[in-house]
Design a protein around this motif. Structure first.
Motif, PDB file in Angstrom:
ATOM      1  N   MET A 272       0.843  -1.199   0.000  1.00 18.94           N
ATOM      2  CA  MET A 272       0.000   0.000   0.000  1.00 18.94           C
ATOM      3  C   MET A 272       0.883   1.256   0.000  1.00 18.94           C
ATOM      4  SD  MET A 272      -2.610   1.446   2.798  1.00 18.94           S
ATOM      5  CE  MET A 272      -4.145   2.236   2.385  1.00 18.94           C
TER       6      MET A 272
ATOM      7  N   CYS B  57       2.742   3.270   3.071  1.00 20.36           N
ATOM      8  CA  CYS B  57       2.692   2.512   4.333  1.00 20.36           C
ATOM      9  C   CYS B  57       4.112   2.128   4.772  1.00 20.36           C
ATOM     10  CB  CYS B  57       1.837   1.257   4.170  1.00 20.36           C
ATOM     11  SG  CYS B  57       1.967   0.129   5.572  1.00 20.36           S
TER      12      CYS B  57
ATOM     13  N   PHE C 116       5.245  -0.063   6.987  1.00 19.62           N
ATOM     14  CA  PHE C 116       5.597  -1.479   7.097  1.00 19.62           C
ATOM     15  C   PHE C 116       5.590  -2.172   5.735  1.00 19.62           C
ATOM     16  CE2 PHE C 116       4.724  -2.246  11.936  1.00 19.62           C
ATOM     17  CZ  PHE C 116       5.772  -1.398  12.249  1.00 19.62           C
ATOM     18  N   CYS C 117       4.791  -1.693   4.780  1.00 17.56           N
ATOM     19  CA  CYS C 117       4.916  -2.216   3.408  1.00 17.56           C
ATOM     20  C   CYS C 117       6.318  -1.912   2.880  1.00 17.56           C
ATOM     21  CB  CYS C 117       3.872  -1.588   2.482  1.00 17.56           C
ATOM     22  SG  CYS C 117       2.226  -2.315   2.603  1.00 17.56           S
TER      23      CYS C 117
ATOM     24  N   HIS D  68      -0.596  -1.146   9.649  1.00 16.37           N
ATOM     25  CA  HIS D  68      -0.305  -2.368   8.874  1.00 16.37           C
ATOM     26  C   HIS D  68      -0.153  -3.416   9.965  1.00 16.37           C
ATOM     27  CE1 HIS D  68       2.111  -4.562   5.509  1.00 16.37           C
ATOM     28  NE2 HIS D  68       2.029  -5.404   6.551  1.00 16.37           N
TER      29      HIS D  68
HETATM   30 ZN    ZN Z   1       1.265  -1.785   4.629  1.00 15.41          ZN
END
Ligand code: ZN
Ligand code: AMP
Length: 113
Positions: free
Chosen positions: A1, A4, A6-7, A97
């Motif tokens: 995403m 984001c 953590f992405c 996330h």
């Molecule tokens: Zn994410």
């Protein structure tokens, strides 16, 4: 995403201290540890929180718990560990996330909230 944190960490676009990875999950040390050992595990796929993940892909949610326990074992947490998944505003989830905290390496507080 898009955008984001953590992405981006899972994709290697933002550096982290990796402790485990496989096709579905990525695990790394928390930048602000709350115990002697504090790692996070995240699904590579973006889900905002555990409520969303468990509804949309319960099998992946179950696998995430299994993998968190595997990571705890690999981190040497033989004497026990705590898994925490903050979900939503009241739980003070700060990164949207989903992630499971893996805490251990010492005797943890009785208090959980
Ligand atoms: Zn994410
Ligand atoms: P939560 O408050 O449950 O959403 O937890 C988010 C966690 O992510 C916190 O424990 C933060 O210390 C951790 N965190 C935030 N940014 C990073 C980062 N760049 N690398 C590692 N951990 C992070």
């Amino acid at each position: 995403m898009n955008g984001c944190l953590f992405c981006k960490i899972a994709a290697g676009e933002i550096p982290s201290t990796k402790v485990y990875e496989d096709e579905k999950f990525y695990s790394f040390l928390d930048i602000n540890p709350q115990a002697k050992v504090h790692a996070l595990i995240i699904p590579r796929e973006h889900y905002a929180d555990m409520a969303e993940l468990s509804k949309k892909d319960p099998a992946l949610a179950g696998k995430m718990l299994k993998t968190a326990c595997l990571v705890a074992e690999q981190l040497g947490l033989k004497n026990g560990f705590r898994l925490i998944t903050n979900t939503g505003a009241d739980a003070r989830q700060s990164v949207r996330h989903t992630h499971v905290h893996i805490l251990g390496g010492e005797e943890l507080s009785d208090r959980m909230g």
